[in-house]
Design a protein around this motif. Structure first.
Motif, PDB file in Angstrom:
ATOM      1  N   ARG A 187      29.858 -23.424  32.391  1.00  0.00           N
ATOM      2  CA  ARG A 187      29.147 -24.662  32.075  1.00  0.00           C
ATOM      3  C   ARG A 187      29.903 -25.875  32.593  1.00  0.00           C
ATOM      4  N   LEU A 188      31.207 -25.899  32.376  1.00  0.00           N
ATOM      5  CA  LEU A 188      32.014 -27.033  32.828  1.00  0.00           C
ATOM      6  C   LEU A 188      32.102 -27.086  34.351  1.00  0.00           C
ATOM      7  N   THR A 189      32.147 -25.919  34.996  1.00  0.00           N
ATOM      8  CA  THR A 189      32.154 -25.869  36.456  1.00  0.00           C
ATOM      9  C   THR A 189      30.895 -26.513  37.025  1.00  0.00           C
ATOM     10  N   LYS A 190      29.778 -26.322  36.327  1.00  0.00           N
ATOM     11  CA  LYS A 190      28.503 -26.917  36.754  1.00  0.00           C
ATOM     12  C   LYS A 190      28.354 -28.358  36.262  1.00  0.00           C
ATOM     13  N   LEU A 204      22.876 -27.964  28.998  1.00  0.00           N
ATOM     14  CA  LEU A 204      22.649 -26.517  29.099  1.00  0.00           C
ATOM     15  C   LEU A 204      21.578 -26.089  28.100  1.00  0.00           C
ATOM     16  N   SER A 205      21.587 -26.704  26.949  1.00  0.00           N
ATOM     17  CA  SER A 205      20.581 -26.427  25.935  1.00  0.00           C
ATOM     18  C   SER A 205      19.177 -26.699  26.475  1.00  0.00           C
ATOM     19  N   ILE A 206      19.011 -27.833  27.098  1.00  0.00           N
ATOM     20  CA  ILE A 206      17.709 -28.206  27.655  1.00  0.00           C
ATOM     21  C   ILE A 206      17.302 -27.236  28.767  1.00  0.00           C
ATOM     22  N   GLU A 207      18.236 -26.938  29.658  1.00  0.00           N
ATOM     23  CA  GLU A 207      17.944 -26.048  30.791  1.00  0.00           C
ATOM     24  C   GLU A 207      17.628 -24.615  30.360  1.00  0.00           C
TER      25      GLU A 207
END
Length: 77
Positions: free
Chosen positions: A19-22, A29-32
């Motif tokens: 997640r942090l890399t992106k 991330l929750s929305i996606e």
């Protein structure tokens, strides 16, 4: 501690790293992924055990293959 008892915490570490890399927040991330931010937090802390369906939703949101996450967990345990 045996390998199987480390899976949840290791998965959480891998998820947070991806997640942090992106450059995504837990909220993004929750929305996606259509998963709650609180659930993502619980996963990252190793408090929840993700289903296969959840792993696919997360991988899709992160634009990676689910096997990429599983391979990294395997390497770390």
């Amino acid at each position: 501690m045996n390998k199987l008892s480390k899976i949840d915490s290791t998965f959480g570490t891998v998820l947070r790293k991806k997640r942090l890399t992106k450059k995504l927040t837990q909220e993004a991330l929750s929305i996606e992924s259509s998963l709650s931010r609180a659930y993502i937090s619980e996963l990252e802390m190793g408090h929840k055990d993700p289903s296969l369906f959840t792993m696919f939703k997360l991988a899709t949101a992160l634009k990676i293959k689910p096997s990429t996450m599983i391979d990294e967990v395997e390497r770390q345990i």
